[in-house]
Write a protein that holds these residues in place. Structure first.
Motif, PDB file in Angstrom:
ATOM      1  N   GLY A 287       0.847  -1.182   0.000  1.00  0.00           N
ATOM      2  CA  GLY A 287       0.000   0.000   0.000  1.00  0.00           C
ATOM      3  C   GLY A 287       0.880   1.229   0.000  1.00  0.00           C
ATOM      4  O   GLY A 287       2.061   1.185  -0.316  1.00  0.00           O
ATOM      5  N   GLY A 288       0.337   2.351   0.375  1.00  0.00           N
ATOM      6  CA  GLY A 288       1.123   3.571   0.432  1.00  0.00           C
ATOM      7  C   GLY A 288       1.626   4.000  -0.928  1.00  0.00           C
ATOM      8  O   GLY A 288       1.045   3.683  -1.967  1.00  0.00           O
ATOM      9  N   ALA A 289       2.746   4.726  -0.941  1.00  0.00           N
ATOM     10  CA  ALA A 289       3.278   5.273  -2.188  1.00  0.00           C
ATOM     11  C   ALA A 289       3.675   4.168  -3.156  1.00  0.00           C
ATOM     12  O   ALA A 289       3.405   4.244  -4.354  1.00  0.00           O
ATOM     13  N   PHE A 290       4.324   3.110  -2.643  1.00  0.00           N
ATOM     14  CA  PHE A 290       4.757   2.030  -3.517  1.00  0.00           C
ATOM     15  C   PHE A 290       3.566   1.283  -4.104  1.00  0.00           C
ATOM     16  O   PHE A 290       3.566   0.934  -5.289  1.00  0.00           O
ATOM     17  N   GLY A 291       2.552   1.049  -3.312  1.00  0.00           N
ATOM     18  CA  GLY A 291       1.362   0.380  -3.807  1.00  0.00           C
ATOM     19  C   GLY A 291       0.657   1.195  -4.875  1.00  0.00           C
ATOM     20  O   GLY A 291       0.148   0.653  -5.864  1.00  0.00           O
ATOM     21  N   ARG A 292       0.606   2.529  -4.679  1.00  0.00           N
ATOM     22  CA  ARG A 292      -0.024   3.379  -5.692  1.00  0.00           C
ATOM     23  C   ARG A 292       0.775   3.357  -6.987  1.00  0.00           C
ATOM     24  O   ARG A 292       0.204   3.375  -8.082  1.00  0.00           O
ATOM     25  N   LEU A 293       2.102   3.302  -6.874  1.00  0.00           N
ATOM     26  CA  LEU A 293       2.938   3.222  -8.068  1.00  0.00           C
ATOM     27  C   LEU A 293       2.632   1.935  -8.837  1.00  0.00           C
ATOM     28  O   LEU A 293       2.456   1.951 -10.064  1.00  0.00           O
ATOM     29  N   LEU A 294       2.574   0.804  -8.129  1.00  0.00           N
ATOM     30  CA  LEU A 294       2.260  -0.461  -8.782  1.00  0.00           C
ATOM     31  C   LEU A 294       0.872  -0.433  -9.404  1.00  0.00           C
ATOM     32  O   LEU A 294       0.652  -0.957 -10.500  1.00  0.00           O
ATOM     33  N   GLU A 295      -0.079   0.191  -8.714  1.00  0.00           N
ATOM     34  CA  GLU A 295      -1.451   0.213  -9.219  1.00  0.00           C
ATOM     35  C   GLU A 295      -1.551   1.032 -10.496  1.00  0.00           C
ATOM     36  O   GLU A 295      -2.296   0.672 -11.422  1.00  0.00           O
ATOM     37  N   ILE A 296      -0.800   2.120 -10.575  1.00  0.00           N
ATOM     38  CA  ILE A 296      -0.814   2.925 -11.793  1.00  0.00           C
ATOM     39  C   ILE A 296      -0.295   2.103 -12.972  1.00  0.00           C
ATOM     40  O   ILE A 296      -0.884   2.099 -14.059  1.00  0.00           O
ATOM     41  N   VAL A 297       0.817   1.398 -12.775  1.00  0.00           N
ATOM     42  CA  VAL A 297       1.373   0.578 -13.848  1.00  0.00           C
ATOM     43  C   VAL A 297       0.409  -0.540 -14.219  1.00  0.00           C
ATOM     44  O   VAL A 297       0.187  -0.841 -15.391  1.00  0.00           O
ATOM     45  N   ARG A 298      -0.204  -1.171 -13.213  1.00  0.00           N
ATOM     46  CA  ARG A 298      -1.133  -2.272 -13.475  1.00  0.00           C
ATOM     47  C   ARG A 298      -2.364  -1.783 -14.229  1.00  0.00           C
ATOM     48  O   ARG A 298      -2.827  -2.416 -15.185  1.00  0.00           O
ATOM     49  N   GLN A 299      -2.928  -0.666 -13.826  1.00  0.00           N
ATOM     50  CA  GLN A 299      -4.098  -0.124 -14.511  1.00  0.00           C
ATOM     51  C   GLN A 299      -3.762   0.271 -15.942  1.00  0.00           C
ATOM     52  O   GLN A 299      -4.548   0.047 -16.864  1.00  0.00           O
ATOM     53  N   ALA A 300      -2.592   0.888 -16.117  1.00  0.00           N
ATOM     54  CA  ALA A 300      -2.187   1.280 -17.463  1.00  0.00           C
ATOM     55  C   ALA A 300      -2.032   0.053 -18.348  1.00  0.00           C
ATOM     56  O   ALA A 300      -2.384   0.078 -19.532  1.00  0.00           O
ATOM     57  N   ARG A 301      -1.529  -1.020 -17.784  1.00  0.00           N
ATOM     58  CA  ARG A 301      -1.318  -2.245 -18.553  1.00  0.00           C
ATOM     59  C   ARG A 301      -2.635  -2.880 -18.965  1.00  0.00           C
ATOM     60  O   ARG A 301      -2.772  -3.426 -20.062  1.00  0.00           O
ATOM     61  N   ASN A 302      -3.651  -2.804 -18.105  1.00  0.00           N
ATOM     62  CA  ASN A 302      -4.927  -3.454 -18.383  1.00  0.00           C
ATOM     63  C   ASN A 302      -5.863  -2.600 -19.224  1.00  0.00           C
ATOM     64  O   ASN A 302      -6.797  -3.127 -19.826  1.00  0.00           O
ATOM     65  N   ALA A 303      -5.651  -1.277 -19.234  1.00  0.00           N
ATOM     66  CA  ALA A 303      -6.526  -0.405 -20.003  1.00  0.00           C
ATOM     67  C   ALA A 303      -6.286  -0.610 -21.492  1.00  0.00           C
ATOM     68  O   ALA A 303      -5.193  -0.992 -21.925  1.00  0.00           O
ATOM     69  N   ARG A 304      -7.306  -0.327 -22.283  1.00  0.00           N
ATOM     70  CA  ARG A 304      -7.227  -0.543 -23.716  1.00  0.00           C
ATOM     71  C   ARG A 304      -7.326   0.781 -24.453  1.00  0.00           C
ATOM     72  O   ARG A 304      -8.261   1.550 -24.251  1.00  0.00           O
ATOM     73  N   GLY A 305      -6.355   1.016 -25.314  1.00  0.00           N
ATOM     74  CA  GLY A 305      -6.334   2.227 -26.109  1.00  0.00           C
ATOM     75  C   GLY A 305      -7.091   2.056 -27.414  1.00  0.00           C
ATOM     76  O   GLY A 305      -7.741   1.032 -27.672  1.00  0.00           O
ATOM     77  N   ARG A 306      -6.972   3.071 -28.264  1.00  0.00           N
ATOM     78  CA  ARG A 306      -7.732   3.076 -29.519  1.00  0.00           C
ATOM     79  C   ARG A 306      -7.319   1.918 -30.420  1.00  0.00           C
ATOM     80  O   ARG A 306      -8.164   1.240 -31.005  1.00  0.00           O
ATOM     81  N   TYR A 307      -6.013   1.671 -30.537  1.00  0.00           N
ATOM     82  CA  TYR A 307      -5.555   0.588 -31.403  1.00  0.00           C
ATOM     83  C   TYR A 307      -5.926  -0.774 -30.831  1.00  0.00           C
ATOM     84  O   TYR A 307      -6.257  -1.702 -31.573  1.00  0.00           O
ATOM     85  N   GLN A 308      -5.879  -0.897 -29.499  1.00  0.00           N
ATOM     86  CA  GLN A 308      -6.267  -2.156 -28.887  1.00  0.00           C
ATOM     87  C   GLN A 308      -7.751  -2.425 -29.091  1.00  0.00           C
ATOM     88  O   GLN A 308      -8.165  -3.562 -29.361  1.00  0.00           O
ATOM     89  N   GLN A 309      -8.571  -1.396 -28.980  1.00  0.00           N
ATOM     90  CA  GLN A 309     -10.003  -1.554 -29.216  1.00  0.00           C
ATOM     91  C   GLN A 309     -10.277  -1.951 -30.663  1.00  0.00           C
ATOM     92  O   GLN A 309     -11.169  -2.763 -30.941  1.00  0.00           O
ATOM     93  N   LEU A 310      -9.492  -1.382 -31.597  1.00  0.00           N
ATOM     94  CA  LEU A 310      -9.637  -1.766 -33.001  1.00  0.00           C
ATOM     95  C   LEU A 310      -9.310  -3.239 -33.188  1.00  0.00           C
ATOM     96  O   LEU A 310     -10.053  -3.970 -33.872  1.00  0.00           O
ATOM     97  N   ALA A 311      -8.224  -3.692 -32.588  1.00  0.00           N
ATOM     98  CA  ALA A 311      -7.843  -5.105 -32.695  1.00  0.00           C
ATOM     99  C   ALA A 311      -8.881  -6.004 -32.029  1.00  0.00           C
ATOM    100  O   ALA A 311      -9.187  -7.093 -32.541  1.00  0.00           O
TER     101      ALA A 311
END
Length: 745
Positions: A287-311
């Protein structure tokens, strides 16, 4: 951004989302490990991620046995092919018996391959179907089983062709291909795993009964831990005993140690260099600062951008389209050339159209880029932000705290003849102490060097964009501390000596803070701000990337003009927060705009921009106003991030072009009967490997040393502006040399 983990469970091997069900709104509750594809299921078994070493050895043994039996089937089949080449006399009983024996041997040796490799694929297809996911594994196994059934009937009936070698090679190639895909996914996402591994597995807990070693997960808020020299702090905490130097590079990007003593805050994931300290936990593990850092990377990895949505949309269309094409191919070839040929052609269609490359085209590149960026202290909120970053054509910078160091110092203090230095400092320091502005902190530091004790104000009010107002109990009216606009607004007059000092400082491009009361300006502070070390180099690199640079500041116009002359870029001065928003929106009419600021004062402008970039988010990685967080204050990260984003989008486009082109041409060849199923399986493997390799190259994107920064100071930058062609050639040569070095490595 909200996490998608609740609605889309993640793969237990590579950590990526499992496919979205088509027939259900939500995934059923898992009764075992979840995998996003058969490759991850197979790779997890081999690496013993969710099993014992014995099961891993058996999985590898199973693959080896399958390859052994498949090779024998190929040998028997090649012998049978020789019958077609040399046309022996089959009326001879011995020759005919030997031919029939070879067919039975093909059947006998191919059945283990079907059981060893086909059963896991069939199980995975059934699991996906039960979860509402229509996968190509279902089509694949349907074709392979059909080929086995037809060949088996031919052997038993003593007539017709056999295609056991086709089924065996398809199963081997598909298994190896999916394994390579799974390991490629893991490679692209391993940056997050490396971050997670920064935390220790066990900790030393201190209680009244002594010290014990406990698992990290058992730690709770309030637990007292002992962290020895060389160890990492497992959680955010507060030092209660001891003194040490701490390496906070994972958050700040700065390698210089920070001294921590009693009551100082320490962050989970940072390194204890040379001391033995006790710390009380203030945030749970991960948790804390390190947990938030991991969560940002994890969310970014799971989110889908325009090209991913096209695929994704293309992949959803692929399944029904391929079913129709394969069915039509089976019927047409079956009626015109025989059902065995129709079956082979249909199987080729299924294999060559397997959308593995299409499914990997976007996420592999994005995951690799996000992981590389996180390792270098650049956090993208999502893959979509990475795509938008690639289109940026204008970059705006806030000045104070962003382009400058944010640590100005007082160069001179000038008082009205009727006001003493001590009185001015007593009143202004009292007001400045109530503000977090960089100029206020500079005034407080200046007062400390003079050993001045501030007066005690009755009330202090912050006037955004102008200054501070306060009242004292000594009968003097309100005291104001701020810019000249505030002084004019309050009707304060300026004595001749102060006016002369003010004009001189403005002409020199210095920052000024004025103080006044009783209708008169009583003194002024001349402050000097230093540009960040690589500010000039960052602006040069953005210029080479064809980005327009604008600097936004609330400073006096003359200081803005002096800075513009110094840096050679437009500077917009005397801007209030709402003015910055208006200017960003105006610039956005000519193309996407990125705004760079401290993430607090500039929150409106960061939100208004197409991409908001917050500087120095190391201790506040959950900053919401920005879509890109820099864990360091190094401005060189901005052109690097822009270069990375553009290369990522270029790689995605290359992957998609290859995947669409390969599938389109391959389906036509397969449907017309010009592509053998074994060759189709091989091409499917090659296609996936090409996409994986092309994407993983982003994991080695250079970040440091793109160009020599030793002469990147503002003065040298002004000189280089006089010869832009020479500078451009130097930079392009340096970048080309670095690219060749990277390619060689």
């Amino acid at each position: 951004m909200t996490s998608t983990s609740s609605s889309r469970p993640n793969c237990d091997y590579c950590g990526l989302p499992v496919p979205q069900p088509l027939l259900q709104r939500r995934h059923p509750e898992p009764d075992g490990p979840r995998y996003c594809c058969y490759g991850c299921r197979f790779a997890a078994a081999i690496s013993a991620e969710d099993g014992t070493a014995a099961s891993a050895r058996w999985t590898l043994t199973r693959l080896g046995l399958a390859i052994f039996f498949a090779m024998n089937v190929m040998v028997f089949t090649m012998t049978l092919w020789s019958y077609d080449v040399y046309e022996p006399d089959l009326s001879d009983p011995l020759t005919a018996t030997f031919a029939q024996l070879l067919r039975y041997l093909c059947l006998l040796f191919s059945l283990p391959v079907l059981f060893l490799l086909g059963k896991p694929i069939a199980d995975n297809a059934w699991t996906n179907l039960r979860d509402g996911v229509l996968s190509t594994d279902l089509l694949l196994m349907t074709g392979v089983v059909a080929a086995y059934v037809y060949s088996g009937w031919s052997v038993l009936a003593g007539q017709g062709q056999v295609y056991f070698e086709v089924g065996c090679m398809i199963l081997v190639m598909v298994t190896l291909g999916r394994w390579l895909e799974a390991t490629g996914r893991l490679k692209a996402t391993e940056a997050l795993d490396r971050l997670q591994n920064l935390l220790p597995a066990t900790v030393t807990v201190v209680t009244v009964d002594g010290e014990t070693e406990q698992p990290l997960e058992s730690v709770q808020v309030g637990t007292r831990l002992r962290v020895r020299a060389g160890q990492r702090f497992p959680c955010d905490g507060r030092v209660v005993d001891g003194c040490t130097s701490v390496d906070e590079q994972v958050f700040t990007g700065e390698s210089w140690p920070v001294l921590k003593t009693v009551d100082d805050t320490v962050l989970g994931g940072t390194s204890n260099i040379d001391g033995d300290v006790l710390a009380d936990v203030t945030a749970p593990p991960r948790g804390g600062a390190f947990g938030r850092l991991l969560e940002i990377v994890r969310q970014a990895r799971n989110a889908r951008g325009r090209y991913q949505q096209l695929a994704d949309r293309a992949s959803r269309i692929f399944f029904p389209a391929i079913v129709l094409i394969a069915s039509a191919t089976l019927v047409v070839h079956g009626l015109t050339g025989g059902w065995d040929r129709g079956l082979l052609a249909a199987l080729s269609v299924v294999l060559i159209a397997c959308p593995c490359a299409l499914g990997l085209a976007t996420p592999m590149a994005v995951w690799a880029a996000l992981g590389r960026a996180a390792e270098r202290g650049v956090l993208f909120r999502s893959g979509e932000v990475l795509e938008r970053m690639a289109g940026i054509r204008t970059v705006c910078f806030d000045k104070t705290g962003t382009l400058t160091t944010g640590h100005p110092h007082v160069d001179a203090m000038v008082c009205d003849p009727s006001t003493s230095d001590e009185e001015l400092l007593q009143r202004t320091t009292a007001l400045a102490a109530a503000s977090t502005h960089a100029f206020s902190r500079a005034i407080c530091r200046h007062a400390d060097t003079r050993h001045i004790r501030p007066s005690r104000p009755q009330a202090v009010t912050t006037l955004p964009g102008r200054g501070i107002e306060g009242t004292f109990d000594d009968g003097i009216g309100p005291v104001w501390l701020g810019n000249d606009a505030l002084m004019r607004e309050r009707g304060l007059t300026l004595a001749a000596p102060l006016e002369e000092a003010l004009q001189s400082a403005l002409d020199a491009g210095h920052s000024i803070v004025l103080a006044g009361w009783d209708g008169q300006v009583r003194g002024l502070f001349v402050l000097h701000e230093s540009l960040r070390e690589h500010a000039g180099q960052a602006l040069d690199d953005l210029d080479l990337l064809d980005c327009h640079v604008h600097i936004l500041t609330g400073d006096h116009r003359s200081r803005g003009e002096a800075l513009a002359r110094r840096l050679g870029v437009p500077v917009h001065a005397e801007l209030q927060p709402e003015d910055k928003v208006r200017l960003v929106l105006e610039l956005a009419e000519d193309g996407p705009v990125a705004m760079t600021g401290d993430g607090i004062n500039d929150a409106p402008a960061l939100t208004a921009a197409d991409v908001g970039i917050a500087m120095g988010c190391g201790t506040d990685v959950s900053r919401d106003a920005s879509e890109v967080c820099l864990l360091t204050d190094d401005l060189a990260r901005i052109p690097w991030a822009l270069t990375l984003a553009r290369q990522t989008v270029r790689t995605v486009r290359q992957n998609l072009a290859w995947a669409f082109g390969y599938n389109a041409i391959g389906v036509v060849l397969a449907a017309t009967g010009r592509l053998h199923p074994a060759l189709a399986a091989l091409l499917m493997l090659v296609s996936s490997v090409l996409v994986i390799t092309n994407s993983l190259r982003l994991g080695y994107q250079p970040i440091d040393g793109e160009a020599d920064t030793s002469d990147s100071g503002p003065d040298q930058r002004s000189e280089r502006k006089n010869d832009p062609d020479r500078e451009r050639i130097e930079h392009e040569t340096a970048l080309e040399t670095l690219a060749l070095q990277e390619a060689g490595s």
